[in-house]
Motif scaffolding. Structure first.
Motif, PDB file in Angstrom:
ATOM      1  N   VAL A  98       7.313  -4.957 -16.991  1.00 38.34           N
ATOM      2  CA  VAL A  98       7.133  -6.049 -17.939  1.00 38.34           C
ATOM      3  C   VAL A  98       6.536  -5.497 -19.211  1.00 38.34           C
ATOM      4  N   THR A  99       7.143  -5.807 -20.333  1.00 38.62           N
ATOM      5  CA  THR A  99       6.599  -5.321 -21.595  1.00 38.62           C
ATOM      6  C   THR A  99       6.999  -6.258 -22.724  1.00 38.62           C
ATOM      7  N   HIS A 100       6.165  -6.344 -23.750  1.00 38.76           N
ATOM      8  CA  HIS A 100       6.597  -7.118 -24.912  1.00 38.76           C
ATOM      9  C   HIS A 100       7.112  -6.154 -25.977  1.00 38.76           C
ATOM     10  N   ASP A 101       7.054  -4.846 -25.661  1.00 38.24           N
ATOM     11  CA  ASP A 101       7.414  -3.813 -26.632  1.00 38.24           C
ATOM     12  C   ASP A 101       8.865  -3.364 -26.383  1.00 38.24           C
ATOM     13  N   GLN A 152      -5.217   5.086 -17.282  1.00 44.20           N
ATOM     14  CA  GLN A 152      -3.878   4.578 -16.996  1.00 44.20           C
ATOM     15  C   GLN A 152      -3.067   5.645 -16.255  1.00 44.20           C
ATOM     16  N   ARG A 153      -3.219   6.906 -16.650  1.00 45.55           N
ATOM     17  CA  ARG A 153      -2.493   7.974 -15.956  1.00 45.55           C
ATOM     18  C   ARG A 153      -2.990   8.137 -14.525  1.00 45.55           C
ATOM     19  N   ARG A 162       0.800  -1.226   0.000  1.00 47.20           N
ATOM     20  CA  ARG A 162       0.000   0.000   0.000  1.00 47.20           C
ATOM     21  C   ARG A 162       0.827   1.267   0.000  1.00 47.20           C
ATOM     22  N   THR A 163       2.057   1.166   0.498  1.00 48.21           N
ATOM     23  CA  THR A 163       2.780   2.421   0.689  1.00 48.21           C
ATOM     24  C   THR A 163       4.152   2.439   0.020  1.00 48.21           C
ATOM     25  N   ASP A 164       4.970   1.442   0.297  1.00 49.27           N
ATOM     26  CA  ASP A 164       6.349   1.471  -0.166  1.00 49.27           C
ATOM     27  C   ASP A 164       6.471   0.947  -1.593  1.00 49.27           C
ATOM     28  N   TRP A 165       5.457   0.251  -2.060  1.00 51.58           N
ATOM     29  CA  TRP A 165       5.437  -0.285  -3.410  1.00 51.58           C
ATOM     30  C   TRP A 165       4.260   0.268  -4.195  1.00 51.58           C
ATOM     31  N   GLY A 166       4.398   0.224  -5.494  1.00 58.01           N
ATOM     32  CA  GLY A 166       3.259   0.493  -6.356  1.00 58.01           C
ATOM     33  C   GLY A 166       3.105  -0.676  -7.307  1.00 58.01           C
ATOM     34  N   PHE A 167       1.885  -0.883  -7.786  1.00 56.24           N
ATOM     35  CA  PHE A 167       1.677  -1.926  -8.790  1.00 56.24           C
ATOM     36  C   PHE A 167       0.743  -1.364  -9.850  1.00 56.24           C
ATOM     37  N   VAL A 168       1.294  -1.156 -11.042  1.00 58.73           N
ATOM     38  CA  VAL A 168       0.479  -0.619 -12.137  1.00 58.73           C
ATOM     39  C   VAL A 168       0.048  -1.780 -13.020  1.00 58.73           C
ATOM     40  N   GLU A 169      -1.258  -2.019 -13.028  1.00 56.67           N
ATOM     41  CA  GLU A 169      -1.807  -3.152 -13.780  1.00 56.67           C
ATOM     42  C   GLU A 169      -1.919  -2.811 -15.261  1.00 56.67           C
ATOM     43  N   PHE A 174       6.052  -1.900  -9.589  1.00 57.54           N
ATOM     44  CA  PHE A 174       5.930  -2.966 -10.578  1.00 57.54           C
ATOM     45  C   PHE A 174       4.932  -2.518 -11.637  1.00 57.54           C
ATOM     46  N   MET A 175       5.266  -2.739 -12.890  1.00 54.98           N
ATOM     47  CA  MET A 175       4.325  -2.377 -13.951  1.00 54.98           C
ATOM     48  C   MET A 175       4.186  -3.528 -14.924  1.00 54.98           C
ATOM     49  N   ASP A 176       2.945  -3.905 -15.199  1.00 55.98           N
ATOM     50  CA  ASP A 176       2.691  -4.998 -16.120  1.00 55.98           C
ATOM     51  C   ASP A 176       2.130  -4.432 -17.422  1.00 55.98           C
ATOM     52  N   GLU A 177       2.922  -4.401 -18.466  1.00 56.40           N
ATOM     53  CA  GLU A 177       2.479  -3.908 -19.780  1.00 56.40           C
ATOM     54  C   GLU A 177       1.714  -2.591 -19.657  1.00 56.40           C
ATOM     55  N   PRO A 178       2.355  -1.560 -19.098  1.00 53.69           N
ATOM     56  CA  PRO A 178       1.591  -0.337 -18.794  1.00 53.69           C
ATOM     57  C   PRO A 178       1.070   0.388 -20.031  1.00 53.69           C
ATOM     58  N   THR A 179       1.611   0.115 -21.191  1.00 56.74           N
ATOM     59  CA  THR A 179       1.155   0.854 -22.376  1.00 56.74           C
ATOM     60  C   THR A 179       0.348  -0.001 -23.334  1.00 56.74           C
ATOM     61  N   ALA A 180       0.215  -1.295 -23.019  1.00 54.40           N
ATOM     62  CA  ALA A 180      -0.512  -2.176 -23.934  1.00 54.40           C
ATOM     63  C   ALA A 180      -1.973  -1.749 -24.005  1.00 54.40           C
TER      64      ALA A 180
END
Ligand SMILES: Nc1ncnc2c1ncn2[C@@H]1O[C@H](COP(=O)(O)OP(=O)(O)OP(=O)(O)O)[C@@H](O)[C@H]1O
Ligand SMILES: [Mg+2]
Lengths: 256, 234
Positions: free
Chosen positions: A206-209, A156-157, A86-93, A172-178
């Motif tokens: 993580v990205t495939h791009d 997303q923003r 909740r605080t020290d980490w972020g997770f962008v789905e 952590f970001m999982d394919e943030p621009t897909a």
């Protein structure tokens, strides 16, 4: 300098299928690691293992907790893990709908994480949320609107603002621009690049791009069938790939 | 002599795994020292490996053998063995590279593209932009372009942006891959003037200059890069 995250021998199987096999790396404060590979190569599994959303079969993820040194995440209590997330980490789905609460306002989405760190003053939370909307180029006048009315790029923003407002040390970001239009992608990428630099964030993206990896990643991890086949400085891996799989990956895109 | 680049026994062979494991030997046993205040021009025919050598010196290509030591904060860092973090630290502070083509960052203005290497060293935005403006001015890049991202610029305009970006942080080691290739004589001369000033303030410069006039003006020494015999795998 001590690593922020130390990963060793991380493995996970789903029956016969290998999710991740013997993955290891160190991540330092302010360092951005891009994880690339074809779909099904284990990138998202790795992200889930790192962020303790999934339990590993073997291996360790250690995280630098202020005052305690590198702590094995498996040894944290449930409350401690929740606090980290909740605080020290972020997770962008990948899909902002999974990372936002769609039934509360944009401002509340951002404010919620602030409250988790102990902020109580309503006016201040609102002001900070408003600042962050502006920072991710959303009109602060839309603070009280539900994110359901936002476009994919705006959502997303907003998700990024929600994650960064607590000034996490690791994201952590999982394919943030897909799934976003190319023009929207460019804006988001530029924004992410700026924020990561300004805030000195460490991130695993993580990205495939490969273009995304080149723009954001200091370092690259190439995965295939759950294993890391090559790792190194981003431009070196992309311009002078050594492993057959990486050569194939790089040669199959037009230009990155 | 204050040596800033020290290369020993450098070899580079490309292995193309999907072309029947073809081996392309490009560099073999290259040794080179470059001191502060020198400008070494790489010479050799097309395909000899000049750009390959330059990219190895930047850590962009992985050395197959040998060492590539760059002076960084009073010590030597061997780019052939350094971690990505260390290579990035060396680049940020000590090692600049001007590629032939600018890699454009979407949406970022020319002024900020040029100012970025200074900002990375902690200079505040206003001062970095001011310095960027001075350089762009000296390179005669029209002021109306400064606020635009360079994506739509002409080849020569992009090249000047690239040079300004490469020179702004005054790094002690400078690598230049044909910095004047797309420029007219007047603009090439302005670039040469800036490169020469960098050398005179003590930079160690390694460059590829196809234009003989520019090469003669800048180089204090030539270094021949010899083509290796191709021994392609069957
Ligand atoms: N990333 C790479 N992968 C495979 N082969 C490469 C790569 N980069 C360069 N080469 C090969 O290395 C050889 C030398 O190329 P290089 O670009 O260094 O020559 P050069 O001396 O700079 O030539 P020019 O004067 O034409 O620019 C060529 O045969 C080239 O095809
Ligand atoms: Mg060349």
């Amino acid at each position: 300098m001590n690593p922020l995250l130390r990963v060793e021998g991380l493995s996970k199987r789903f029956g016969e299928h290998i999710g991740c096999a013997d993955v290891g790396f160190d991540l330092y404060p302010g360092e951005v690691l891009a994880v690339v590979g074809e779909s099904g190569s284990g990138k998202s599994t790795l992200l889930k293992l790192l962020s303790t959303r999934l339990a590993a079969d073997a291996g360790h993820v250690r995280y630098q907790i202020t005052g305690r040194g590198l702590v094995d995440l498996a040894e944290l209590s449930e409350a401690e893990r929740r606090w980290l997330l909740r605080t020290d980490w972020g997770f962008v789905e990948q899909n902002p709908r999974d990372g936002l609460r769609m039934n509360v306002s944009a401002g509340a989405n951002v404010g919620e994480r602030l409250m988790a760190t102990g902020a109580r003053h309503y006016g201040q939370i609102r002001a900070t949320a408003s600042d962050w909307l502006a920072r991710v180029e959303l009109d602060p006048a839309r603070l009280d609107e539900l994110p359901t009315g936002f476009s994919g790029g705006m959502q997303q923003r907003l998700q990024i603002a929600r994650n960064l407002v607590t000034r996490p040390r690791l994201v952590f970001m999982d394919e943030p621009t897909a799934g976003l239009d190319v023009s929207v992608q460019a804006r988001l990428l530029d924004l992410m690049r700026e924020l990561v630099t300004d805030l000195g964030l460490a991130a695993v993206i993580v990205t495939h791009d490969l273009a995304v990896a080149r723009l954001l990643g200091h370092r690259l991890l190439v995965m295939r069938r759950g294993r890391v086949v090559e790792t190194g400085l981003t431009d070196q891996v992309l311009d002078d790939p050594q492993h057959p799989y990486t050569q194939l990956l790089v040669s199959s895109v037009l230009q990155v | 002599m204050n040596t800033l680049i020290n290369v020993r026994g450098l070899a580079k062979t490309f292995v193309l795994h999907h072309r029947d494991e073809a081996r392309i030997p490009v560099l073999e046993n290259v040794s080179l020292d470059v001191a502060a205040g020198e400008c070494v021009a790489l010479a050799g025919p097309s395909g000899a490996g000049k750009s390959t050598l330059l990219r190895c010196l930047y850590g962009n290509y992985l050395a197959s053998a040998g060492s590539i030591r760059i002076r960084h904060e009073g010590r030597w860092v061997d780019l052939a063995r350094a971690t990505p973090r260390d290579i990035l630290a060396v680049r940020r502070k000590s090692l600049g590279y001007v590629s032939q083509f600018l890699r454009v960052i979407p949406r970022v203005s020319t002024l900020d593209v040029v100012a970025e290497p200074l900002r990375e060293l902690g200079t505040d935005a206003a001062a970095a932009r001011e310095r960027a403006a001075e350089l762009l001015d000296r390179l005669h890049l029209p002021q109306r372009l400064w606020s635009l991202p360079p994506a739509t610029f002409s080849g020569g305009e992009q090249q000047r942006v690239n040079i300004a970006r490469g020179l702004i942080a005054e790094k002690p080691v400078l690598l230049l891959d044909e910095p004047t290739a797309s420029l007219d004589v007047a603009n090439a001369g302005r670039v040469a003037q800036l490169v020469d000033e960098a050398r005179q303030r003590g930079a160690a410069v390694v460059g590829i200059f196809h234009d003989p006039a520019i090469r003669d003006r800048l180089a204090t020494r030539l270094f021949a890069v010899e083509a290796q015999l191709l021994e392609l795998a069957a």
